[in-house]
Design an enzyme around this catalytic site. Structure first.
Site, PDB file in Angstrom:
ATOM      1  N   GLY A   1     -99.475 -30.263 -29.530  1.00  0.00           N
ATOM      2  CA  GLY A   1    -100.789 -30.887 -29.900  1.00  0.00           C
ATOM      3  C   GLY A   1    -101.627 -29.453 -30.314  1.00  0.00           C
TER       4      GLY A   1
ATOM      5  N   ARG B   1     -86.609 -48.265 -36.434  1.00  0.00           N
ATOM      6  CA  ARG B   1     -87.527 -47.426 -37.161  1.00  0.00           C
ATOM      7  C   ARG B   1     -88.622 -48.418 -37.784  1.00  0.00           C
ATOM      8  NH1 ARG B   1     -86.590 -41.909 -36.757  1.00  0.00           N
ATOM      9  NH2 ARG B   1     -84.381 -41.485 -36.569  1.00  0.00           N
TER      10      ARG B   1
ATOM     11  N   MET C   1     -92.299 -35.636 -34.436  1.00  0.00           N
ATOM     12  CA  MET C   1     -90.995 -35.260 -34.430  1.00  0.00           C
ATOM     13  C   MET C   1     -90.164 -36.592 -34.647  1.00  0.00           C
ATOM     14  SD  MET C   1     -91.378 -32.392 -34.264  1.00  0.00           S
ATOM     15  CE  MET C   1     -89.705 -31.407 -34.322  1.00  0.00           C
TER      16      MET C   1
ATOM     17  N   LEU D   1     -89.714 -41.189 -40.688  1.00  0.00           N
ATOM     18  CA  LEU D   1     -90.575 -42.093 -40.882  1.00  0.00           C
ATOM     19  C   LEU D   1     -89.533 -42.936 -41.879  1.00  0.00           C
ATOM     20  CD1 LEU D   1     -93.788 -40.314 -41.113  1.00  0.00           C
ATOM     21  CD2 LEU D   1     -93.482 -42.176 -39.577  1.00  0.00           C
TER      22      LEU D   1
ATOM     23  N   ASN E   1     -97.934 -32.947 -43.889  1.00  0.00           N
ATOM     24  CA  ASN E   1     -97.450 -32.403 -42.673  1.00  0.00           C
ATOM     25  C   ASN E   1     -97.325 -31.010 -42.646  1.00  0.00           C
ATOM     26  OD1 ASN E   1     -95.154 -32.310 -40.449  1.00  0.00           O
ATOM     27  ND2 ASN E   1     -93.890 -31.793 -42.043  1.00  0.00           N
TER      28      ASN E   1
ATOM     29  N   HIS F   1     -95.172 -27.658 -41.234  1.00  0.00           N
ATOM     30  CA  HIS F   1     -93.547 -27.178 -40.930  1.00  0.00           C
ATOM     31  C   HIS F   1     -93.449 -25.807 -40.734  1.00  0.00           C
ATOM     32  CE1 HIS F   1     -89.480 -27.693 -40.903  1.00  0.00           C
ATOM     33  NE2 HIS F   1     -89.339 -26.513 -41.691  1.00  0.00           N
TER      34      HIS F   1
ATOM     35  N   GLU G   1     -88.096 -37.955 -48.688  1.00  0.00           N
ATOM     36  CA  GLU G   1     -87.281 -37.032 -48.075  1.00  0.00           C
ATOM     37  C   GLU G   1     -87.772 -35.899 -47.287  1.00  0.00           C
ATOM     38  OE1 GLU G   1     -83.711 -33.962 -50.394  1.00  0.00           O
ATOM     39  OE2 GLU G   1     -85.062 -35.201 -51.401  1.00  0.00           O
TER      40      GLU G   1
ATOM     41  N   GLU H   1    -100.011 -19.265 -34.927  1.00  0.00           N
ATOM     42  CA  GLU H   1    -101.277 -18.674 -35.360  1.00  0.00           C
ATOM     43  C   GLU H   1    -101.603 -18.946 -36.704  1.00  0.00           C
ATOM     44  OE1 GLU H   1    -102.001 -14.537 -34.871  1.00  0.00           O
ATOM     45  OE2 GLU H   1    -100.617 -14.460 -32.930  1.00  0.00           O
TER      46      GLU H   1
END
Ligand code: GAR
Length: 210
Positions: free
Chosen positions: A12, A65, A90, A93, A107, A109, A143, A172
């Site tokens: 987190g 799910r 992780m 969905l 999101n 990444h 996707e 960072e």
């Protein structure tokens, strides 16, 4: 203020960056709930320390799910969430969940998408001999790791880097651009145009190279 729910699975540190940024009195967004699919993770403690509701919805207790996502939907609705941030979440969905939050879920990444989607991306960037990697904030579409890109930051890959040292350098930058992107969105300065994002105005830098 825009009511934000953050979905997490682990440490987190990105959640912490969002919490710290939203603490500014003039910030246009407010984190109202944090949901983890894993019990006992540090992200939940960070939420509680900030006085934010911390919810565990353990995916292992659901048959599929669809059931898990329905429970998350229920929890987000109960908290009055209007916008969702995935921060080291992780789990894949369901299309139904993603479409419900279409244009309202982002999101972060740890690669320069569209390169290195999926998992273990720092090691894969090193193994590919890439000279730069970085991070990407993007809208979530069904996707994985594909939706419209809001912001990216690049970092060099150095001789002798390990996955861990590269991940730390990328993190960072994650902690800088994720709060920045959320703020732009809450200020209404981010528009989706087809597969791309348009940022409003001269004040929003769309990229940074360090
Ligand atoms: C971050 O590097 C984030 O970009 C990545 O997991 C880490 C979570 O760290 N997310 C993904 O790989 C999503 N597929 P954090 O829990 O300390 O924010």
């Amino acid at each position: 203020k825009l009511k934000v729910g953050v979905l997490v699975s682990g440490s987190g540190s990105n959640l912490q960056a969002l919490i710290d940024s939203c603490a500014a009195p003039d910030h246009p967004a407010e984190i109202v709930t944090v949901i983890s699919n894993r019990p006992g993770v540090k992200a939940l403690e960070r939420a509680r320390n900030a006085g934010i509701e911390a919810v565990t919805i353990d995916h292992k207790t659901f048959a599929d799910r669809t059931g898990f996502d329905a429970e998350m939907q229920r929890a987000l609705d109960a908290a009055g969430v209007e916008f969702v941030c995935l921060a080291g979440f992780m789990r894949l969905l369901t299309t139904e969940f993603v479409e419900h939050w279409s244009g309202r879920m982002i999101n972060i990444h740890p690669s320069l998408l569209p390169a290195f989607k999926g998992l273990n991306v720092q090691q894969r960037a090193i193994d590919a001999g890439a000279r730069f990697s970085g991070c990407t904030v993007h809208f979530v579409t069904p996707e994985m790791d594909v939706g419209p890109i809001i912001q990216q930051a690049a970092v060099p890959i150095l001789q002798g880097d390990s996955a861990e040292s590269l991940a730390a350098r990328i993190l960072e930058q994650e902690h800088r651009i994720y709060p920045g992107s959320l703020r732009w969105i809450a200020e209404g300065r981010v528009k989706i145009e087809g597969e791309r994002v348009l940022l409003d105005g001269a004040t929003a830098p769309s990229a940074s190279l360090l």
